[in-house]
Scaffold this motif. Structure first.
Motif, PDB file in Angstrom:
ATOM      1  N   PRO A   1       0.807  -1.230   0.000  1.00  0.00           N
ATOM      2  CA  PRO A   1       0.000   0.000   0.000  1.00  0.00           C
ATOM      3  C   PRO A   1       0.839   1.278   0.000  1.00  0.00           C
ATOM      4  N   ASP A   2       2.100   1.185   0.423  1.00  0.00           N
ATOM      5  CA  ASP A   2       2.953   2.366   0.484  1.00  0.00           C
ATOM      6  C   ASP A   2       3.785   2.567  -0.786  1.00  0.00           C
ATOM      7  N   ALA A   3       3.588   1.714  -1.758  1.00  0.00           N
ATOM      8  CA  ALA A   3       4.358   1.833  -3.001  1.00  0.00           C
ATOM      9  C   ALA A   3       3.982   3.113  -3.737  1.00  0.00           C
ATOM     10  N   PRO A   4       4.923   3.691  -4.493  1.00  0.00           N
ATOM     11  CA  PRO A   4       4.579   4.878  -5.284  1.00  0.00           C
ATOM     12  C   PRO A   4       3.616   4.530  -6.409  1.00  0.00           C
ATOM     13  N   THR A   5       2.903   5.525  -6.874  1.00  0.00           N
ATOM     14  CA  THR A   5       1.978   5.365  -7.998  1.00  0.00           C
ATOM     15  C   THR A   5       2.596   5.973  -9.243  1.00  0.00           C
ATOM     16  N   VAL A   6       2.606   5.198 -10.322  1.00  0.00           N
ATOM     17  CA  VAL A   6       3.216   5.638 -11.575  1.00  0.00           C
ATOM     18  C   VAL A   6       2.177   5.562 -12.685  1.00  0.00           C
ATOM     19  N   LEU A   7       2.064   6.625 -13.450  1.00  0.00           N
ATOM     20  CA  LEU A   7       1.151   6.678 -14.593  1.00  0.00           C
ATOM     21  C   LEU A   7       1.960   6.661 -15.876  1.00  0.00           C
ATOM     22  N   VAL A   8       1.684   5.702 -16.759  1.00  0.00           N
ATOM     23  CA  VAL A   8       2.329   5.631 -18.073  1.00  0.00           C
ATOM     24  C   VAL A   8       1.393   6.262 -19.093  1.00  0.00           C
ATOM     25  N   TYR A   9       1.934   7.182 -19.888  1.00  0.00           N
ATOM     26  CA  TYR A   9       1.152   7.848 -20.941  1.00  0.00           C
ATOM     27  C   TYR A   9       1.641   7.416 -22.320  1.00  0.00           C
ATOM     28  N   GLY A  10       0.696   7.248 -23.229  1.00  0.00           N
ATOM     29  CA  GLY A  10       0.990   7.027 -24.643  1.00  0.00           C
ATOM     30  C   GLY A  10      -0.273   7.305 -25.445  1.00  0.00           C
ATOM     31  N   HIS A  11      -0.254   6.992 -26.730  1.00  0.00           N
ATOM     32  CA  HIS A  11      -1.461   7.185 -27.547  1.00  0.00           C
ATOM     33  C   HIS A  11      -1.609   6.039 -28.544  1.00  0.00           C
ATOM     34  N   HIS A  12      -2.870   5.734 -28.864  1.00  0.00           N
ATOM     35  CA  HIS A  12      -3.141   4.614 -29.763  1.00  0.00           C
ATOM     36  C   HIS A  12      -3.596   5.071 -31.145  1.00  0.00           C
ATOM     37  N   ASP A  13      -3.757   6.371 -31.352  1.00  0.00           N
ATOM     38  CA  ASP A  13      -4.087   6.843 -32.694  1.00  0.00           C
ATOM     39  C   ASP A  13      -2.805   7.043 -33.495  1.00  0.00           C
ATOM     40  N   VAL A  14      -2.937   7.095 -34.814  1.00  0.00           N
ATOM     41  CA  VAL A  14      -1.770   7.199 -35.693  1.00  0.00           C
ATOM     42  C   VAL A  14      -2.007   8.262 -36.754  1.00  0.00           C
TER      43      VAL A  14
ATOM     44  N   LYS B   1      -0.510   2.585 -13.430  1.00  0.00           N
ATOM     45  CA  LYS B   1      -1.648   3.062 -14.210  1.00  0.00           C
ATOM     46  C   LYS B   1      -1.199   3.352 -15.644  1.00  0.00           C
ATOM     47  N   LEU B   2      -2.102   3.182 -16.586  1.00  0.00           N
ATOM     48  CA  LEU B   2      -1.846   3.545 -17.975  1.00  0.00           C
ATOM     49  C   LEU B   2      -2.952   4.466 -18.466  1.00  0.00           C
ATOM     50  N   LEU B   3      -2.578   5.503 -19.195  1.00  0.00           N
ATOM     51  CA  LEU B   3      -3.536   6.349 -19.898  1.00  0.00           C
ATOM     52  C   LEU B   3      -3.075   6.451 -21.344  1.00  0.00           C
ATOM     53  N   VAL B   4      -3.865   5.902 -22.250  1.00  0.00           N
ATOM     54  CA  VAL B   4      -3.493   5.846 -23.664  1.00  0.00           C
ATOM     55  C   VAL B   4      -4.572   6.595 -24.445  1.00  0.00           C
ATOM     56  N   GLU B   5      -4.232   7.802 -24.882  1.00  0.00           N
ATOM     57  CA  GLU B   5      -5.250   8.642 -25.520  1.00  0.00           C
ATOM     58  C   GLU B   5      -5.420   8.314 -26.999  1.00  0.00           C
ATOM     59  N   GLY B   6      -6.511   8.820 -27.583  1.00  0.00           N
ATOM     60  CA  GLY B   6      -6.826   8.515 -28.971  1.00  0.00           C
ATOM     61  C   GLY B   6      -6.808   9.697 -29.899  1.00  0.00           C
TER      62      GLY B   6
ATOM     63  N   ALA C   1       4.539   9.995 -10.194  1.00  0.00           N
ATOM     64  CA  ALA C   1       5.388  10.260 -11.355  1.00  0.00           C
ATOM     65  C   ALA C   1       4.656   9.810 -12.605  1.00  0.00           C
ATOM     66  N   VAL C   2       4.959  10.471 -13.717  1.00  0.00           N
ATOM     67  CA  VAL C   2       4.381  10.133 -15.020  1.00  0.00           C
ATOM     68  C   VAL C   2       5.503   9.683 -15.943  1.00  0.00           C
ATOM     69  N   ILE C   3       5.299   8.542 -16.597  1.00  0.00           N
ATOM     70  CA  ILE C   3       6.246   8.041 -17.587  1.00  0.00           C
ATOM     71  C   ILE C   3       5.630   8.218 -18.970  1.00  0.00           C
ATOM     72  N   VAL C   4       6.256   8.998 -19.818  1.00  0.00           N
ATOM     73  CA  VAL C   4       5.770   9.218 -21.174  1.00  0.00           C
ATOM     74  C   VAL C   4       6.544   8.309 -22.125  1.00  0.00           C
ATOM     75  N   SER C   5       5.839   7.390 -22.750  1.00  0.00           N
ATOM     76  CA  SER C   5       6.476   6.517 -23.742  1.00  0.00           C
ATOM     77  C   SER C   5       5.986   6.904 -25.131  1.00  0.00           C
ATOM     78  N   ASP C   6       6.316   8.108 -25.506  1.00  0.00           N
ATOM     79  CA  ASP C   6       6.000   8.647 -26.831  1.00  0.00           C
ATOM     80  C   ASP C   6       7.153   9.548 -27.227  1.00  0.00           C
ATOM     81  N   THR C   7       8.344   8.976 -27.207  1.00  0.00           N
ATOM     82  CA  THR C   7       9.548   9.760 -27.438  1.00  0.00           C
ATOM     83  C   THR C   7      10.632   8.833 -27.979  1.00  0.00           C
ATOM     84  N   GLY C   8      11.851   9.326 -28.071  1.00  0.00           N
ATOM     85  CA  GLY C   8      12.902   8.517 -28.667  1.00  0.00           C
ATOM     86  C   GLY C   8      14.248   8.726 -28.017  1.00  0.00           C
ATOM     87  N   MET C   9      15.251   8.098 -28.642  1.00  0.00           N
ATOM     88  CA  MET C   9      16.630   8.187 -28.174  1.00  0.00           C
ATOM     89  C   MET C   9      17.472   8.889 -29.232  1.00  0.00           C
TER      90      MET C   9
END
Length: 470
Positions: free
Chosen positions: A85-98, A157-162, A186-194
Protein backbone atom coordinates in the motif's frame (compact mmCIF):
# COMPACT_ATOMS: atom_id res chain seq x y z
CA UNK A 1 35.50 -10.25 -22.45
CA UNK A 2 31.92 -9.16 -21.73
CA UNK A 3 30.99 -8.31 -18.16
CA UNK A 4 28.71 -10.73 -16.28
CA UNK A 5 24.97 -10.16 -16.35
CA UNK A 6 23.14 -10.19 -13.00
CA UNK A 7 20.47 -12.81 -12.33
CA UNK A 8 17.52 -10.42 -12.68
CA UNK A 9 18.74 -9.19 -16.07
CA UNK A 10 19.21 -12.78 -17.23
CA UNK A 11 15.77 -13.83 -16.01
CA UNK A 12 14.10 -10.87 -17.72
CA UNK A 13 15.85 -11.57 -21.01
CA UNK A 14 14.99 -15.25 -20.91
CA UNK A 15 11.34 -14.45 -20.29
CA UNK A 16 11.24 -11.86 -23.06
CA UNK A 17 12.85 -14.19 -25.59
CA UNK A 18 10.36 -16.93 -24.75
CA UNK A 19 7.42 -14.57 -25.33
CA UNK A 20 8.83 -12.41 -28.12
CA UNK A 21 7.03 -14.12 -31.01
CA UNK A 22 3.60 -13.96 -29.37
CA UNK A 23 4.22 -10.33 -28.38
CA UNK A 24 5.03 -9.37 -31.97
CA UNK A 25 2.01 -11.27 -33.30
CA UNK A 26 -0.22 -9.26 -30.97
CA UNK A 27 1.45 -5.97 -31.84
CA UNK A 28 1.03 -6.60 -35.56
CA UNK A 29 -2.65 -7.39 -35.01
CA UNK A 30 -3.05 -3.99 -33.33
CA UNK A 31 -1.09 -2.24 -36.08
CA UNK A 32 -3.58 -3.56 -38.66
CA UNK A 33 -6.26 -1.32 -37.14
CA UNK A 34 -6.04 2.03 -39.02
CA UNK A 35 -6.72 4.24 -36.00
CA UNK A 36 -6.28 7.56 -37.82
CA UNK A 37 -7.83 10.15 -35.52
CA UNK A 38 -7.50 13.01 -38.02
CA UNK A 39 -9.81 11.37 -40.57
CA UNK A 40 -13.53 11.11 -39.62
CA UNK A 41 -13.91 8.03 -41.82
CA UNK A 42 -11.66 6.18 -39.36
CA UNK A 43 -13.57 7.10 -36.19
CA UNK A 44 -14.85 3.54 -35.87
CA UNK A 45 -11.30 2.23 -36.29
CA UNK A 46 -10.03 4.47 -33.49
CA UNK A 47 -12.79 3.12 -31.24
CA UNK A 48 -11.92 -0.43 -32.30
CA UNK A 49 -8.27 0.24 -31.45
CA UNK A 50 -9.24 1.35 -27.95
CA UNK A 51 -11.38 -1.76 -27.45
CA UNK A 52 -8.54 -3.99 -28.68
CA UNK A 53 -6.03 -2.44 -26.30
CA UNK A 54 -8.36 -2.61 -23.30
CA UNK A 55 -8.95 -6.32 -23.94
CA UNK A 56 -5.23 -6.98 -24.30
CA UNK A 57 -4.44 -5.12 -21.07
CA UNK A 58 -6.97 -7.33 -19.29
CA UNK A 59 -5.22 -10.37 -20.73
CA UNK A 60 -1.92 -8.95 -19.46
CA UNK A 61 -3.28 -8.91 -15.93
CA UNK A 62 -4.57 -5.39 -15.32
CA UNK A 63 -7.63 -5.86 -13.10
CA UNK A 64 -9.07 -2.49 -14.12
CA UNK A 65 -9.39 -1.60 -17.81
CA UNK A 66 -11.80 1.09 -18.98
CA UNK A 67 -12.64 2.99 -22.13
CA UNK A 68 -12.89 6.69 -21.37
CA UNK A 69 -14.99 8.57 -23.94
CA UNK A 70 -14.23 12.17 -24.85
CA UNK A 71 -15.91 14.67 -27.14
CA UNK A 72 -13.63 13.16 -29.79
CA UNK A 73 -11.85 9.81 -29.76
CA UNK A 74 -11.78 7.45 -26.76
CA UNK A 75 -8.88 6.94 -24.39
CA UNK A 76 -7.95 3.75 -22.53
CA UNK A 77 -7.29 3.67 -18.79
CA UNK A 78 -5.86 0.68 -16.94
CA UNK A 79 -4.77 0.18 -13.34
CA UNK A 80 -2.89 -2.55 -11.49
CA UNK A 81 -2.40 -1.81 -7.76
CA UNK A 82 0.69 -3.03 -5.95
CA UNK A 83 0.31 -5.35 -3.00
CA UNK A 84 2.37 -2.81 -1.05
CA UNK A 85 0.00 0.00 0.00
CA UNK A 86 2.95 2.37 0.48
CA UNK A 87 4.36 1.83 -3.00
CA UNK A 88 4.58 4.88 -5.28
CA UNK A 89 1.98 5.36 -8.00
CA UNK A 90 3.22 5.64 -11.58
CA UNK A 91 1.15 6.68 -14.59
CA UNK A 92 2.33 5.63 -18.07
CA UNK A 93 1.15 7.85 -20.94
CA UNK A 94 0.99 7.03 -24.64
CA UNK A 95 -1.46 7.18 -27.55
CA UNK A 96 -3.14 4.61 -29.76
CA UNK A 97 -4.09 6.84 -32.69
CA UNK A 98 -1.77 7.20 -35.69
CA UNK A 99 -0.99 9.58 -38.53
CA UNK A 100 -2.76 9.20 -41.90
CA UNK A 101 -1.00 6.82 -44.29
CA UNK A 102 -1.64 5.47 -47.79
CA UNK A 103 0.38 3.34 -50.19
CA UNK A 104 0.53 6.18 -52.70
CA UNK A 105 2.33 8.38 -50.15
CA UNK A 106 5.49 6.43 -50.92
CA UNK A 107 5.11 3.30 -48.81
CA UNK A 108 6.76 0.15 -50.13
CA UNK A 109 3.92 -1.92 -48.70
CA UNK A 110 0.43 -1.34 -47.28
CA UNK A 111 1.02 0.89 -44.20
CA UNK A 112 -1.57 -1.06 -42.21
CA UNK A 113 -0.28 -4.49 -43.13
CA UNK A 114 2.78 -4.90 -40.87
CA UNK A 115 5.83 -6.53 -42.37
CA UNK A 116 9.13 -7.56 -40.81
CA UNK A 117 12.16 -6.98 -43.00
CA UNK A 118 15.41 -8.05 -41.38
CA UNK A 119 15.21 -6.82 -37.81
CA UNK A 120 12.73 -4.04 -38.49
CA UNK A 121 8.96 -3.95 -38.21
CA UNK A 122 7.37 -1.63 -40.75
CA UNK A 123 3.84 -0.25 -40.28
CA UNK A 124 2.11 2.98 -39.42
CA UNK A 125 2.29 3.25 -35.63
CA UNK A 126 5.15 0.76 -35.24
CA UNK A 127 7.18 3.39 -33.39
CA UNK A 128 4.68 6.25 -32.97
CA UNK A 129 3.20 5.13 -30.71
CA UNK A 130 1.68 1.66 -30.60
CA UNK A 131 5.00 -0.17 -30.37
CA UNK A 132 6.17 2.00 -27.49
CA UNK A 133 2.86 1.65 -25.65
CA UNK A 134 2.70 -2.08 -26.17
CA UNK A 135 6.18 -2.88 -24.86
CA UNK A 136 4.83 -2.12 -21.39
CA UNK A 137 2.55 -5.19 -21.56
CA UNK A 138 5.45 -7.61 -21.94
CA UNK A 139 7.60 -5.48 -19.63
CA UNK A 140 5.28 -5.78 -16.66
CA UNK A 141 4.94 -9.53 -17.18
CA UNK A 142 8.74 -9.88 -17.31
CA UNK A 143 8.93 -7.78 -14.13
CA UNK A 144 6.60 -10.20 -12.35
CA UNK A 145 8.48 -13.25 -13.65
CA UNK A 146 11.85 -11.89 -12.50
CA UNK A 147 10.67 -10.84 -9.04
CA UNK A 148 8.16 -13.56 -8.22
CA UNK A 149 5.49 -10.95 -7.60
CA UNK A 150 1.82 -11.33 -8.45
CA UNK A 151 1.36 -7.56 -8.83
CA UNK A 152 3.76 -4.78 -9.85
CA UNK A 153 6.13 -3.24 -7.30
CA UNK A 154 4.39 0.10 -7.92
CA UNK A 155 0.75 1.08 -8.26
CA UNK A 156 0.76 1.04 -12.06
CA UNK A 157 -1.65 3.06 -14.21
CA UNK A 158 -1.85 3.54 -17.98
CA UNK A 159 -3.54 6.35 -19.90
CA UNK A 160 -3.49 5.85 -23.66
CA UNK A 161 -5.25 8.64 -25.52
CA UNK A 162 -6.83 8.51 -28.97
CA UNK A 163 -6.29 12.04 -30.29
CA UNK A 164 -2.58 12.86 -29.91
CA UNK A 165 -2.06 12.93 -33.67
CA UNK A 166 -4.93 15.43 -33.93
CA UNK A 167 -3.44 17.83 -31.39
CA UNK A 168 -5.02 16.30 -28.24
CA UNK A 169 -7.97 18.75 -28.37
CA UNK A 170 -9.87 17.08 -25.53
CA UNK A 171 -6.97 15.68 -23.53
CA UNK A 172 -6.56 18.38 -20.88
CA UNK A 173 -10.26 18.34 -20.06
CA UNK A 174 -10.12 14.55 -19.75
CA UNK A 175 -7.16 14.80 -17.35
CA UNK A 176 -8.89 17.49 -15.31
CA UNK A 177 -12.14 15.54 -15.09
CA UNK A 178 -10.36 12.30 -14.18
CA UNK A 179 -7.59 13.81 -12.07
CA UNK A 180 -8.50 11.79 -8.99
CA UNK A 181 -8.29 8.49 -10.89
CA UNK A 182 -5.06 9.57 -12.60
CA UNK A 183 -3.30 10.82 -9.46
CA UNK A 184 0.33 9.69 -9.50
CA UNK A 185 3.71 10.33 -7.93
CA UNK A 186 5.39 10.26 -11.36
CA UNK A 187 4.38 10.13 -15.02
CA UNK A 188 6.25 8.04 -17.59
CA UNK A 189 5.77 9.22 -21.17
CA UNK A 190 6.48 6.52 -23.74
CA UNK A 191 6.00 8.65 -26.83
CA UNK A 192 9.55 9.76 -27.44
CA UNK A 193 12.90 8.52 -28.67
CA UNK A 194 16.63 8.19 -28.17
CA UNK A 195 19.60 9.89 -29.74
CA UNK A 196 20.62 6.83 -31.80
CA UNK A 197 20.92 3.06 -31.73
CA UNK A 198 24.47 3.36 -30.39
CA UNK A 199 23.75 6.17 -27.93
CA UNK A 200 20.81 5.39 -25.65
CA UNK A 201 19.43 8.49 -23.99
CA UNK A 202 16.67 9.65 -21.70
CA UNK A 203 14.83 12.90 -22.32
CA UNK A 204 14.50 15.26 -19.35
CA UNK A 205 12.10 17.86 -20.70
CA UNK A 206 10.09 19.41 -23.51
CA UNK A 207 9.59 23.00 -24.52
CA UNK A 208 6.19 24.61 -24.32
CA UNK A 209 4.40 26.55 -27.04
CA UNK A 210 2.47 29.79 -27.43
CA UNK A 211 1.32 30.96 -30.85
CA UNK A 212 -0.56 33.93 -32.17
CA UNK A 213 -1.86 35.64 -35.27
CA UNK A 214 -1.58 39.42 -35.63
CA UNK A 215 -3.87 41.18 -38.09
CA UNK A 216 -2.93 44.70 -39.15
CA UNK A 217 -5.55 46.98 -40.72
CA UNK A 218 -4.92 50.33 -42.45
CA UNK A 219 -7.09 51.93 -45.13
CA UNK A 220 -10.67 50.69 -45.41
CA UNK A 221 -9.74 49.21 -48.82
CA UNK A 222 -6.71 48.86 -51.09
CA UNK A 223 -5.78 52.33 -52.32
CA UNK A 224 -3.62 53.84 -55.08
CA UNK A 225 0.06 54.01 -54.06
CA UNK A 226 0.63 57.06 -56.24
CA UNK A 227 -2.24 59.10 -54.95
CA UNK A 228 -1.77 58.15 -51.29
CA UNK A 229 1.68 56.56 -50.96
CA UNK A 230 3.97 58.23 -48.47
CA UNK A 231 1.06 60.02 -46.85
CA UNK A 232 -0.84 57.24 -45.02
CA UNK A 233 0.48 54.26 -43.00
CA UNK A 234 0.94 50.99 -44.88
CA UNK A 235 -0.06 47.82 -42.92
CA UNK A 236 2.34 45.65 -44.95
CA UNK A 237 5.21 47.93 -43.97
CA UNK A 238 4.03 47.82 -40.37
CA UNK A 239 4.04 44.00 -40.53
CA UNK A 240 7.60 43.98 -41.87
CA UNK A 241 8.78 46.34 -39.14
CA UNK A 242 7.00 44.27 -36.50
CA UNK A 243 8.81 41.14 -37.64
CA UNK A 244 12.14 42.99 -37.85
CA UNK A 245 11.72 44.14 -34.25
CA UNK A 246 11.16 40.61 -32.93
CA UNK A 247 14.89 39.93 -32.33
CA UNK A 248 17.91 42.02 -31.43
CA UNK A 249 21.33 41.90 -33.11
CA UNK A 250 22.28 38.86 -30.97
CA UNK A 251 19.21 36.89 -32.09
CA UNK A 252 17.63 37.25 -28.65
CA UNK A 253 13.89 37.79 -28.50
CA UNK A 254 13.39 41.53 -28.08
CA UNK A 255 9.96 41.37 -26.44
CA UNK A 256 10.37 43.05 -23.02
CA UNK A 257 9.83 40.55 -20.20
CA UNK A 258 9.98 37.53 -22.51
CA UNK A 259 12.83 35.85 -20.60
CA UNK A 260 11.30 36.41 -17.17
CA UNK A 261 11.54 33.22 -15.08
CA UNK A 262 13.63 31.22 -17.57
CA UNK A 263 15.41 28.30 -15.89
CA UNK A 264 18.97 28.61 -17.12
CA UNK A 265 21.06 25.60 -18.08
CA UNK A 266 23.45 24.42 -15.38
CA UNK A 267 27.10 23.85 -16.17
CA UNK A 268 26.52 20.10 -15.75
CA UNK A 269 23.66 20.09 -18.24
CA UNK A 270 25.78 21.94 -20.79
CA UNK A 271 28.56 19.39 -20.28
CA UNK A 272 26.12 16.52 -20.81
CA UNK A 273 24.78 18.05 -24.03
CA UNK A 274 28.35 18.50 -25.24
CA UNK A 275 29.08 14.80 -24.65
CA UNK A 276 26.57 13.73 -27.29
CA UNK A 277 28.03 12.77 -30.69
CA UNK A 278 26.46 15.74 -32.48
CA UNK A 279 27.45 16.22 -36.11
CA UNK A 280 26.37 19.75 -36.99
CA UNK A 281 26.97 19.35 -40.72
CA UNK A 282 24.79 16.26 -40.80
CA UNK A 283 22.15 18.05 -38.74
CA UNK A 284 22.18 20.92 -41.24
CA UNK A 285 21.61 18.49 -44.08
CA UNK A 286 18.60 17.10 -42.24
CA UNK A 287 17.36 20.66 -41.73
CA UNK A 288 17.89 21.39 -45.45
CA UNK A 289 19.81 24.47 -44.38
CA UNK A 290 23.28 25.79 -45.15
CA UNK A 291 24.03 27.60 -41.88
CA UNK A 292 23.09 27.62 -38.23
CA UNK A 293 21.59 30.68 -36.58
CA UNK A 294 20.30 31.58 -33.18
CA UNK A 295 20.82 33.19 -29.82
CA UNK A 296 24.45 34.15 -29.29
CA UNK A 297 26.39 32.29 -26.62
CA UNK A 298 24.61 28.95 -27.04
CA UNK A 299 25.29 25.82 -29.04
CA UNK A 300 22.86 24.44 -31.58
CA UNK A 301 21.59 21.74 -29.21
CA UNK A 302 21.15 24.28 -26.42
CA UNK A 303 19.17 26.51 -28.77
CA UNK A 304 16.70 23.80 -29.84
CA UNK A 305 16.33 22.10 -26.45
CA UNK A 306 16.82 24.60 -23.65
CA UNK A 307 16.36 28.16 -24.93
CA UNK A 308 13.10 29.95 -25.67
CA UNK A 309 12.50 31.16 -29.20
CA UNK A 310 10.29 33.35 -31.35
CA UNK A 311 9.68 32.35 -34.97
CA UNK A 312 7.80 33.95 -37.84
CA UNK A 313 5.59 31.21 -39.23
CA UNK A 314 3.95 33.35 -41.88
CA UNK A 315 3.74 36.92 -43.13
CA UNK A 316 1.59 38.34 -45.86
CA UNK A 317 -0.41 41.27 -47.16
CA UNK A 318 -1.18 43.10 -50.32
CA UNK A 319 -0.99 41.90 -53.90
CA UNK A 320 0.53 38.43 -54.42
CA UNK A 321 -0.35 37.74 -58.06
CA UNK A 322 1.76 38.00 -61.23
CA UNK A 323 3.01 41.36 -62.38
CA UNK A 324 2.47 44.52 -60.35
CA UNK A 325 -0.45 46.19 -58.68
CA UNK A 326 0.57 49.53 -57.26
CA UNK A 327 -1.49 49.69 -54.10
CA UNK A 328 -1.27 50.33 -50.41
CA UNK A 329 -2.98 47.20 -49.07
CA UNK A 330 -5.78 47.51 -46.59
CA UNK A 331 -4.44 44.72 -44.34
CA UNK A 332 -1.52 42.46 -43.53
CA UNK A 333 -1.00 39.38 -41.38
CA UNK A 334 1.79 37.93 -39.23
CA UNK A 335 1.80 34.49 -37.61
CA UNK A 336 4.21 33.97 -34.71
CA UNK A 337 5.08 31.05 -32.45
CA UNK A 338 7.08 31.04 -29.23
CA UNK A 339 8.79 27.94 -27.86
CA UNK A 340 8.98 28.21 -24.09
CA UNK A 341 11.30 26.62 -21.55
CA UNK A 342 11.00 25.72 -17.89
CA UNK A 343 10.18 28.70 -15.73
CA UNK A 344 8.25 30.60 -18.38
CA UNK A 345 4.54 31.24 -17.93
CA UNK A 346 2.53 31.23 -21.19
CA UNK A 347 0.05 33.77 -19.74
CA UNK A 348 2.90 36.15 -18.96
CA UNK A 349 4.38 35.67 -22.43
CA UNK A 350 1.02 36.43 -24.03
CA UNK A 351 0.68 39.68 -22.06
CA UNK A 352 4.26 40.65 -22.94
CA UNK A 353 3.70 40.03 -26.66
CA UNK A 354 0.46 42.00 -26.65
CA UNK A 355 2.16 44.98 -24.98
CA UNK A 356 5.15 44.76 -27.33
CA UNK A 357 2.95 44.67 -30.45
CA UNK A 358 0.93 47.66 -29.26
CA UNK A 359 4.16 49.65 -28.89
CA UNK A 360 5.39 48.65 -32.36
CA UNK A 361 2.28 49.41 -34.38
CA UNK A 362 2.16 53.00 -35.66
CA UNK A 363 -0.78 55.38 -35.42
CA UNK A 364 -3.33 54.78 -38.13
CA UNK A 365 -2.87 51.00 -38.04
CA UNK A 366 -5.41 48.98 -36.09
CA UNK A 367 -4.22 45.57 -34.92
CA UNK A 368 -5.85 42.46 -33.49
CA UNK A 369 -3.96 39.60 -31.80
CA UNK A 370 -5.42 36.13 -31.42
CA UNK A 371 -3.61 33.54 -29.29
CA UNK A 372 -4.32 29.84 -29.51
CA UNK A 373 -4.26 27.41 -26.55
CA UNK A 374 -0.78 27.29 -24.99
CA UNK A 375 1.31 24.29 -23.98
CA UNK A 376 3.44 24.63 -20.87
CA UNK A 377 7.07 23.45 -20.82
CA UNK A 378 8.10 20.57 -18.60
CA UNK A 379 11.50 19.71 -17.11
CA UNK A 380 12.67 17.14 -14.57
CA UNK A 381 15.90 17.93 -12.68
CA UNK A 382 18.82 15.57 -13.30
CA UNK A 383 18.95 14.48 -9.65
CA UNK A 384 15.26 13.61 -9.36
CA UNK A 385 14.95 10.07 -7.92
CA UNK A 386 12.36 8.98 -10.50
CA UNK A 387 14.57 10.15 -13.37
CA UNK A 388 17.53 8.30 -11.92
CA UNK A 389 15.38 5.14 -11.73
CA UNK A 390 14.69 5.44 -15.47
CA UNK A 391 18.39 5.93 -16.15
CA UNK A 392 19.38 2.90 -14.07
CA UNK A 393 16.69 0.70 -15.66
CA UNK A 394 17.83 1.69 -19.15
CA UNK A 395 21.44 1.12 -18.14
CA UNK A 396 20.66 -2.46 -17.10
CA UNK A 397 18.88 -3.09 -20.40
CA UNK A 398 21.47 -1.48 -22.68
CA UNK A 399 24.54 -2.30 -20.57
CA UNK A 400 26.15 1.05 -21.29
CA UNK A 401 26.00 4.62 -19.94
CA UNK A 402 22.75 6.46 -20.57
CA UNK A 403 23.06 10.07 -21.70
CA UNK A 404 20.58 12.94 -21.53
CA UNK A 405 18.62 14.92 -24.10
CA UNK A 406 15.65 17.24 -24.22
CA UNK A 407 12.93 17.70 -26.84
CA UNK A 408 12.60 20.95 -28.74
CA UNK A 409 8.96 20.32 -29.55
CA UNK A 410 5.85 20.29 -27.40
CA UNK A 411 3.28 17.72 -26.35
CA UNK A 412 0.51 16.83 -23.90
CA UNK A 413 3.03 15.74 -21.24
CA UNK A 414 2.92 19.25 -19.80
CA UNK A 415 -0.82 18.92 -19.14
CA UNK A 416 -0.17 15.82 -17.05
CA UNK A 417 2.59 17.58 -15.14
CA UNK A 418 0.50 20.65 -14.44
CA UNK A 419 -2.86 19.04 -13.61
CA UNK A 420 -1.48 16.08 -11.64
CA UNK A 421 1.40 18.03 -10.07
CA UNK A 422 3.76 15.14 -10.81
CA UNK A 423 7.19 14.98 -12.46
CA UNK A 424 7.23 13.76 -16.05
CA UNK A 425 9.85 11.24 -17.18
CA UNK A 426 10.39 10.08 -20.75
CA UNK A 427 10.99 6.45 -21.64
CA UNK A 428 11.26 5.84 -25.36
CA UNK A 429 13.39 3.63 -27.61
CA UNK A 430 12.60 5.06 -31.03
CA UNK A 431 15.45 6.45 -33.14
CA UNK A 432 15.40 9.23 -35.77
CA UNK A 433 15.51 6.77 -38.67
CA UNK A 434 12.16 5.28 -37.60
CA UNK A 435 10.41 7.87 -39.74
CA UNK A 436 7.58 9.10 -37.56
CA UNK A 437 4.75 10.53 -39.72
CA UNK A 438 6.67 9.47 -42.86
CA UNK A 439 6.28 6.63 -45.38
CA UNK A 440 7.72 3.26 -44.31
CA UNK A 441 7.64 4.04 -40.59
CA UNK A 442 9.44 1.30 -38.68
CA UNK A 443 10.74 0.23 -35.30
CA UNK A 444 14.00 -1.57 -34.62
CA UNK A 445 13.02 -4.86 -33.00
CA UNK A 446 16.15 -5.11 -30.87
CA UNK A 447 15.46 -1.66 -29.46
CA UNK A 448 11.81 -2.53 -28.91
CA UNK A 449 12.95 -5.44 -26.76
CA UNK A 450 15.29 -3.09 -24.88
CA UNK A 451 12.21 -1.01 -24.10
CA UNK A 452 10.56 -4.14 -22.72
CA UNK A 453 13.65 -4.83 -20.59
CA UNK A 454 13.76 -1.27 -19.29
CA UNK A 455 10.11 -1.40 -18.24
CA UNK A 456 10.73 -4.74 -16.53
CA UNK A 457 13.51 -3.25 -14.38
CA UNK A 458 11.93 0.16 -13.81
CA UNK A 459 9.06 -0.69 -11.48
CA UNK A 460 11.22 -2.39 -8.85
CA UNK A 461 13.84 0.36 -8.99
CA UNK A 462 11.20 3.07 -8.58
CA UNK A 463 9.57 1.29 -5.64
CA UNK A 464 12.88 0.85 -3.82
CA UNK A 465 14.48 4.20 -4.48
CA UNK A 466 11.36 6.33 -4.25
CA UNK A 467 10.87 4.97 -0.74
CA UNK A 468 14.47 5.81 0.14
CA UNK A 469 14.16 9.31 -1.33
CA UNK A 470 11.15 10.00 0.86
Amino acid sequence: MSKPVDDAVSTVRTYIEAHRAAFLDDLMEWLRIPSVSAQPDHAADVARSADWLAAKLRDTGFPTCEIWPTAGAPAVFAEWPSEDPDAPTVLVYGHHDVQPAAREDGWDTDPFEPVIRGNRLHARGAADDKGQVFFHTLGVRAHLAATGRTAPAVHLKLLVEGEEESGSPHFRRLVEERAERLAADAVIVSDTGMWSEDTPTVCTGMRGLAECEIELHGPGQDIHSGSFGGAVPNPATAAARLVAALHDEHARVAVPGFYEGVTELTDRERELFAELPFDEERWLRTARSTATHGEAGHTTLERVWARPTAEVNGIGGGYQGPGSKTIIPSSALVKLSFRLVAGQDPDHVEKAVRAWAADQVPAGIRHEITFGPATRPCLTPLDHPALQSVVRAMGRAFEQPIRYTREGGSGPAADLQEVLDAPVLFLGISVPSDGWHAPNEKVELDLLMKGVETAAHLWGDLAENWREAH
